[in-house]
Design a protein around this motif. Structure first.
Motif, mmCIF file in Angstrom:
data_model
loop_
_atom_site.group_PDB
_atom_site.id
_atom_site.type_symbol
_atom_site.label_atom_id
_atom_site.label_comp_id
_atom_site.label_asym_id
_atom_site.label_seq_id
_atom_site.Cartn_x
_atom_site.Cartn_y
_atom_site.Cartn_z
ATOM 1 N N ARG A 269 -0.315 0.278 -10.919
ATOM 2 C CA ARG A 269 -0.190 1.714 -11.182
ATOM 3 C C ARG A 269 0.990 1.963 -12.131
ATOM 4 O O ARG A 269 1.900 1.124 -12.219
ATOM 5 C CB ARG A 269 0.015 2.464 -9.865
ATOM 6 C CG ARG A 269 -1.153 2.322 -8.910
ATOM 7 C CD ARG A 269 -0.911 3.088 -7.626
ATOM 8 N NE ARG A 269 0.291 2.651 -6.958
ATOM 9 C CZ ARG A 269 1.159 3.462 -6.372
ATOM 10 N NH1 ARG A 269 0.965 4.763 -6.374
ATOM 11 N NH2 ARG A 269 2.222 2.975 -5.765
ATOM 12 N N PHE A 292 -10.035 1.965 -9.557
ATOM 13 C CA PHE A 292 -11.243 2.765 -9.293
ATOM 14 C C PHE A 292 -12.016 3.026 -10.590
ATOM 15 O O PHE A 292 -13.018 3.726 -10.594
ATOM 16 C CB PHE A 292 -10.878 4.064 -8.571
ATOM 17 C CG PHE A 292 -10.341 3.811 -7.184
ATOM 18 C CD1 PHE A 292 -11.118 3.134 -6.247
ATOM 19 C CD2 PHE A 292 -9.065 4.195 -6.823
ATOM 20 C CE1 PHE A 292 -10.630 2.858 -4.976
ATOM 21 C CE2 PHE A 292 -8.577 3.932 -5.548
ATOM 22 C CZ PHE A 292 -9.356 3.262 -4.625
ATOM 23 N N ILE A 308 -5.622 -6.475 -1.557
ATOM 24 C CA ILE A 308 -6.111 -5.158 -1.970
ATOM 25 C C ILE A 308 -7.279 -4.750 -1.074
ATOM 26 O O ILE A 308 -7.298 -3.646 -0.540
ATOM 27 C CB ILE A 308 -6.561 -5.173 -3.446
ATOM 28 C CG1 ILE A 308 -5.395 -5.607 -4.355
ATOM 29 C CG2 ILE A 308 -7.109 -3.807 -3.860
ATOM 30 C CD1 ILE A 308 -4.159 -4.759 -4.261
HETATM 31 C C1 LIG Z 1 -0.731 -4.229 -0.785
HETATM 32 S S1 LIG Z 1 -0.132 -4.188 -2.425
HETATM 33 C C2 LIG Z 1 -0.569 -5.789 -2.991
HETATM 34 C C3 LIG Z 1 0.258 -6.254 -4.144
HETATM 35 C C4 LIG Z 1 0.023 -7.707 -4.594
HETATM 36 N N1 LIG Z 1 -1.342 -7.921 -5.006
HETATM 37 C C5 LIG Z 1 0.448 -8.668 -3.509
HETATM 38 O O1 LIG Z 1 -0.401 -9.291 -2.877
HETATM 39 O O2 LIG Z 1 1.654 -8.783 -3.265
HETATM 40 C C6 LIG Z 1 -1.263 -3.104 -3.220
HETATM 41 C C7 LIG Z 1 -0.969 -2.833 -4.679
HETATM 42 O O3 LIG Z 1 -2.046 -2.031 -5.180
HETATM 43 C C8 LIG Z 1 -1.519 -1.103 -6.105
HETATM 44 N N2 LIG Z 1 -2.502 -0.012 -6.238
HETATM 45 C C9 LIG Z 1 -2.814 0.913 -5.310
HETATM 46 N N3 LIG Z 1 -3.764 1.739 -5.781
HETATM 47 C C10 LIG Z 1 -4.079 1.307 -7.033
HETATM 48 C C11 LIG Z 1 -5.005 1.746 -8.016
HETATM 49 N N4 LIG Z 1 -5.811 2.771 -7.797
HETATM 50 N N5 LIG Z 1 -5.088 1.057 -9.174
HETATM 51 C C12 LIG Z 1 -4.254 -0.010 -9.396
HETATM 52 N N6 LIG Z 1 -3.352 -0.463 -8.501
HETATM 53 C C13 LIG Z 1 -3.269 0.187 -7.320
HETATM 54 C C14 LIG Z 1 -0.199 -0.718 -5.475
HETATM 55 O O4 LIG Z 1 0.674 -0.127 -6.390
HETATM 56 C C15 LIG Z 1 0.294 -2.057 -4.939
HETATM 57 O O5 LIG Z 1 1.072 -2.727 -5.888
#
Ligand SMILES: C[S@@+](CC[C@H](N)C(=O)[O-])C[C@H]1O[C@@H](n2cnc3c(N)ncnc32)[C@H](O)[C@@H]1O
Length: 404
Positions: A269, A292, A308
């Protein structure tokens, strides 16, 4: 040769057997992460066999009071004000943070009883390695976000009393957002709503390497020939990769993406990408995306999706997966790094996936079984190729491709 001793019998049989197995495993212990996790589990089993139901309740209450004491010491800055080396009195700490010294002393004594900090002389305290973890930025932020989660956990009965059953699955009505008077925002909007929480969350993502490892599953170096043959295709697109810690780790394992030939792309993001400095993500390209929407990087060698899908229920996961599938070529891989929920819960198994699953309920998410992964993959036009499990626990890399 003397005959081996007879197997233990009587009411303590199970306990003696478990203790002997533990002692034998301790003798063999090589210091490896896998073995350490296994031994910790066996130590838990020993306690389980020994305690009465009330002992368990008391142990939980002891833990809860220690957590509350730590919460006080962390949030008031008391632990941070303790010198990293040498001793200090509660009076000296109190002078620095303007808190009644007896409260600091009582909280510290409770922590000492849990092995967190030591009392070097009457009413004089010093850090040990365990208390230092609560004063170090990364692990402290993990503890703080757990405390936030705990506040929301305590409100769960009221959440369910005041909401419909369907609300639990509504991204804008998560128990977490409701607990903090932010209903109407998604979990990630609620995270970004408060700079302290935003920082806590991002720091936390880079922690927990023991419980949620990055490496040791998919054999990244084996992709060398493929990536070198088609270097124009991105090597790895880490979708929602947060602070880039996974790409940094995989980059190290593959000699910086096979000598810089394989491009590493970090997507997240806007505010997450903006919070990074070039030093955080050496040799990594960044890109703001919304998962999305359709994936903008086409035909990469690997799309990497870690932690995710457990943030969401199935219909949302299918949307995210379809957006990735739309960019994949015939030889692109999707590597899903998540835990796989066992079909049946067994005492003695890895606890991480269960506390994580309960935490995910706070943000409209859930851990999934292998069957549930296969279902959402199928709905998105993908298929499971191979599961690469970690040596211990439920963590795995799930290798997928476009359905053939
Ligand atoms: C639980 S964290 C996981 C981060 C990383 N993949 C890890 O395993 O450490 C979820 C990530 O999804 C991102 N995120 C949430 N909604 C999103 C969206 N609509 N598009 C892109 N990234 C998103 C958040 O900013 C966050 O960095």
């Amino acid at each position: 040769m003397a005959a081996p001793p007879p197997p233990p019998s009587g009411p303590n049989q199970e306990l003696i057997k478990a203790a002997k197995e533990f002692a034998a495993a301790a003798e063999r212990f090589d210091g490896s992460q896998n073995e350490q996790m296994r031994l910790l589990k066996e130590a838990d089993t020993l306690r389980y066999l020994l305690e009465s139901p009330f002992d368990r309740m008391m142990k939980q209450w002891e833990g809860t009071t220690v957590i509350s004491a730590l919460h006080l010491l962390v949030e008031t800055g008391a632990l941070e004000k303790m010198p990293k080396e040498g001793s200090v009195t509660p009076k000296e700490i109190a002078a620095l943070i303007n808190i009644e010294e007896s409260a600091i002393a009582r909280a510290l004594r409770l922590c000492v009883m849990e092995g967190i900090a030591v009392e070097t002389a009457p009413s004089t305290f010093a850090h040990n390695t365990k208390s230092l973890a609560y004063a170090s930025p990364g692990s402290r932020e993990f503890f703080r976000i757990c405390m936030e989660q705990l506040k929301a956990f305590l409100k769960l009965p009221d959440y369910f009393k005041s909401h419909t059953r369907e609300d639990l699955f509504n991204l804008k009505k998560s128990p977490f957002a409701w607990a903090f008077d932010l209903e109407g925002l998604t979990y990630y909007e609620a995270i970004s709503h408060n700079p302290d929480r935003f920082n806590m969350f991002n720091m936390t993502m880079t922690q927990l390497e023991n419980q949620v490892p990055i490496l040791g599953m998919f054999p990244w170096p084996t992709l060398k020939a493929e990536v070198e043959a088609e270097p124009e295709r991105a090597f790895i697109v880490d979708i929602a990769g947060n602070r880039g810690h996974c790409l940094v780790a995989i980059g190290k394992e593959t000699e910086n993406g096979f000598g810089g030939k394989g491009k590493l792309i970090l997507q997240d993001r806007p505010d997450v990408i903006a919070s990074l400095t070039p030093e955080d993500i050496p040799n990594i390209e960044t890109m703001v995306i919304d998962f999305f929407e359709p994936q903008p990087v086409k035909n990469a060698h690997v799309y990497f999706l870690r932690r995710i899908l457990h943030d969401f229920y199935e219909p949302v996961c299918i949307t995210i997966l379809r957006n990735i599938a739309s960019a994949m070529g015939p030889t692109s891989r999707l590597i899903i790094a998540d835990m796989i929920l066992p079909d049946k819960t067994e005492l003695g198994g890895d606890m991480t996936i269960y506390w994580m699953d309960f935490s995910m309920m706070m943000l409209n998410g859930k851990e999934k079984t292998k069957g549930e992964f296969e279902e959402i993959l199928g709905e998105a036009g993908l298929e499971l190729v191979k599961i690469w499990p970690f040596g211990f626990g439920a963590q795995a890399n799930i290798e997928c491709r476009l359905k053939r």
